[in-house]
Design a protein around this motif. Structure first.
Motif, short mmCIF file in Angstrom:
data_model
loop_
_atom_site.label_atom_id
_atom_site.label_comp_id
_atom_site.label_asym_id
_atom_site.label_seq_id
_atom_site.Cartn_x
_atom_site.Cartn_y
_atom_site.Cartn_z
N ARG A 276 -0.13 -3.18 -9.78
CA ARG A 276 -0.68 -2.44 -8.64
C ARG A 276 -0.44 -0.97 -8.90
NH1 ARG A 276 1.64 -5.80 -3.73
NH2 ARG A 276 2.58 -3.78 -3.27
N ARG A 277 -1.50 -0.18 -8.83
CA ARG A 277 -1.39 1.21 -9.27
C ARG A 277 -1.73 2.20 -8.17
NH1 ARG A 277 -1.90 2.28 -15.51
NH2 ARG A 277 -0.65 0.53 -16.22
N GLY A 278 -1.28 1.88 -6.95
CA GLY A 278 -1.41 2.84 -5.87
C GLY A 278 -0.24 3.81 -5.89
N ASP A 281 3.50 5.16 -1.08
CA ASP A 281 3.46 5.00 0.37
C ASP A 281 3.16 3.53 0.69
OD1 ASP A 281 3.94 7.68 0.81
OD2 ASP A 281 1.81 8.20 0.70
N GLU A 282 3.03 3.23 1.97
CA GLU A 282 2.78 1.84 2.37
C GLU A 282 1.30 1.50 2.16
OE1 GLU A 282 5.35 0.29 2.90
OE2 GLU A 282 6.76 1.92 3.34
N GLY A 283 1.02 0.22 2.05
CA GLY A 283 -0.35 -0.24 1.90
C GLY A 283 -0.46 -1.36 0.91
N PRO A 284 -1.57 -2.07 0.93
CA PRO A 284 -1.72 -3.26 0.08
C PRO A 284 -1.74 -2.95 -1.40
CG PRO A 284 -3.80 -2.71 1.15
CD PRO A 284 -2.75 -1.85 1.79
N ASN A 285 -2.04 -1.70 -1.78
CA ASN A 285 -2.09 -1.34 -3.20
C ASN A 285 -0.90 -0.49 -3.63
OD1 ASN A 285 -4.61 -2.62 -3.76
ND2 ASN A 285 -5.62 -0.94 -2.67
N ALA A 286 0.14 -0.43 -2.80
CA ALA A 286 1.31 0.38 -3.13
C ALA A 286 1.91 -0.08 -4.45
CB ALA A 286 2.35 0.29 -2.01
N ALA A 287 2.32 0.87 -5.27
CA ALA A 287 2.85 0.57 -6.59
C ALA A 287 4.14 -0.24 -6.49
CB ALA A 287 3.11 1.87 -7.35
N VAL A 288 4.34 -1.10 -7.48
CA VAL A 288 5.56 -1.89 -7.57
C VAL A 288 6.25 -1.59 -8.90
CG1 VAL A 288 4.78 -3.73 -6.05
CG2 VAL A 288 4.24 -3.84 -8.49
N SER A 289 6.10 -0.37 -9.37
CA SER A 289 6.56 0.02 -10.70
C SER A 289 7.68 1.05 -10.61
CB SER A 289 5.39 0.56 -11.50
OG SER A 289 4.65 1.50 -10.74
N SER A 290 8.24 1.33 -11.78
CA SER A 290 9.26 2.37 -11.90
C SER A 290 8.65 3.61 -12.55
CB SER A 290 10.42 1.86 -12.76
OG SER A 290 11.29 2.92 -13.12
N THR A 291 9.06 4.77 -12.10
CA THR A 291 8.61 6.02 -12.72
C THR A 291 9.71 6.67 -13.55
OG1 THR A 291 9.16 7.33 -10.77
CG2 THR A 291 6.94 6.42 -10.87
#
Length: 510
Positions: A276-278, A281-291
């Motif tokens: 997921r590459r949002g 912030d909140e939302g169905p496409n919000a990222a689940v990654s580490s920066t």
């Protein structure tokens, strides 16, 4: 929460207030903002609620980004030469604007957002009827563990903070408590969580806390308070007790890439993915990654806002393996000028024009599979791994006058790196507890550098409590020339929080 399968998360609605409205308007439900009465009804609501706590790991202020700046770069292992001067100042104790978002306020905000979500689960799930009562208790235990985890790090960083244990509202003015009181709540939550967490989850729930994770966090909080007997009891569970089902993986590198994740060495691991590459912030496409990798990557690869002190490279080269080679952990811990000469390994596959005494953190990087970094690293963060547990166990045994018994646990960690047994390499230590601890401090650097444990280590050892010891640290990290004893051992509370809550006082000397 299996790797690469993202938890379904939910924003838990809170009540909105209106200055004026009629009865008809009051009877209309906003489908995008459920009230607590409308949401907390079914077991699925409870699942969504607890999953929303895990989602906080992916937010900027916590384990997606800025917490590494607080734990790794502020310690003597790292620093920043970012052209963003205010950002770099927050790794060298030049705290001018206490509300600085990236350095302070966002981590405060996201810590309390995570705590808020945990408090909602703990407040509302008990009233939901479950056909599976065991799952209900597990959900509550997960929420207690996660609340404890976030309070532990908030207590570590700011020390004197509000202790909020119920769902809050915008008008609340919570009372400030001491670090001791925060850690007491962490201890209570972890002990209660331990009772209902499993020893191990099935594959579909990989990444949720286990009994071992609860005991590991208990050991951390006990050790920070020098409660050595209690720390030993907690660690006994993982090392010699019922929970002793962990082991060191054969390949040290397996702890720092997206391959072989959630392995036998992992005690608690934050699950990251790049599917997921949002934004954050909140939302169905919000990222689940580490920066982290993006911000800690070498020049020309990422943002290069955080790098490693070169004394780490020197530390790895102080002792050779039993075969006369360089400690192999160095290859997987740091990028540095002689990486190719030492290991035949290039930095992101490139020839490099290095600066003098330049080094960068390698753990969590994706150089083995790509030549650049972005905001969407899928590499899990091993928040607690068994090597850390073994070294902690050795430290606790040493503090309890059991130095001779402590050697074997250090040797287990050293053996994987093909290093000689400690007594053979350093026979002068003997049973001298002070000498053993001095060596253990180095062992923890060699095994755990860049893994966000150094700041708590320095605090636990009292190395930040006197000018003499701080001056010694400053010899390897000049940023500590700015460190004020009695002040910088804790962060300033964001000033806006102090101004808006009469029950909050700014931390001492700020």
């Amino acid at each position: 929460m299996m790797k690469k399968i993202v938890l379904i998360t939910a924003m838990i609605g809170i009540f909105l207030s209106f200055s004026s409205c009629n009865e008809e308007e009051l009877n209309l439900d906003n489908p995008n903002a459920l009230t607590t009465d409308q949401f907390w009804v079914t077991p699925n609501d409870a699942e969504l609620g607890v999953n929303s706590i895990y989602a906080m790991f992916y937010k900027d202020g916590l384990w997606s980004r800025w917490l590494y700046f607080r734990l790794d770069l502020t310690s003597d292992e790292g620093f920043s030469q970012s052209p963003w001067v205010e950002l770099a100042d927050w790794t060298r104790f030049n705290y001018i604007n206490y509300n600085f978002w990236e350095g302070n306020a966002v981590t405060w905000r996201d810590s309390y957002k995570a705590i808020f979500r945990a408090n909602q689960v703990l407040a509302y799930v008990p009233d939901i009827e479950f056909s599976d009562s065991n799952r209900k208790q597990q959900i509550l235990a997960e929420a207690k563990f996660l609340r404890a985890l976030h309070y532990y790090y908030a207590g570590l960083l700011w020390e004197n903070i509000p202790l909020v244990l119920e769902p809050s509202t915008p008008s609340d003015l919570p009372q400030q408590v001491s670090q001791e009181e925060v850690f007491a709540q962490v201890e209570q939550d972890l002990n209660e969580a331990f009772a209902d967490l499993p020893i191990q989850w099935d594959a579909q729930n990989t990444g949720r806390p286990t009994k071992g994770a609860a005991k590991a966090m208990l050991a951390k909080v006990y050790m920070q308070q020098h409660r050595w007997e209690e720390a030993k009891t907690a660690l006994d569970f993982l090392v010699v007790g019922e929970g002793a089902n962990y082991s060191l993986v054969g390949n040290y590198k397996d702890n720092f890439t997206d391959l072989n994740e959630n392995n036998a060495e992992s005690v608690f691991e934050i699950q990251f993915g790049d599917q997921r590459r949002g934004g954050t912030d909140e939302g169905p496409n919000a990222a689940v990654s580490s920066t982290r990798a993006q911000f800690f990557a070498p020049r020309g690869i990422g943002w290069s806002d955080g790098q490693a002190r070169f004394w780490l490279v020197d530390a790895f080269k102080q002792e050779s393996t039993v075969d006369g080679e360089i400690d192999p952990r160095l290859q997987h811990s740091l990028f540095y000028p002689s990486l190719f000469e030492d290991f035949g390994d290039k930095t992101y596959g490139r020839d490099w024009e290095w600066g003098e005494d330049e080094a960068w953190f390698r753990k969590g990087a994706r150089d083995y599979k790509r030549d650049n970094e972005d905001y969407y690293s899928e590499v899990n963060w091993r928040l607690i791994r068994y090597a850390d547990i073994l070294l902690r166990y050795a430290e606790v045994l040493n503090e309890l006058g059991m130095t001779a018994d402590a050697y074997q646990y250090v040797d287990m960690v050293r053996a994987r790196a093909n290093m000689a047994p400690l007594a053979e390499a350093y026979p002068e230590i003997g049973n001298n507890a002070d000498a053993f601890l001095d060596r253990l401090k180095i062992e923890r650097v060699l095994e755990l550098s860049g893994e966000s444990v150094r700041w708590e280590d320095l605090k636990r050892w009292g190395d930040l409590d006197s000018q003499e010891s701080v001056d010694e640290i400053a010899q390897r990290d000049p940023d500590f020339n700015n460190f004020e004893v009695g002040k910088n051992i804790r962060l300033p509370i964001p000033q806006v929080e102090v101004e808006n809550n009469p029950n909050l006082e700014q931390n001492p000397q700020y």
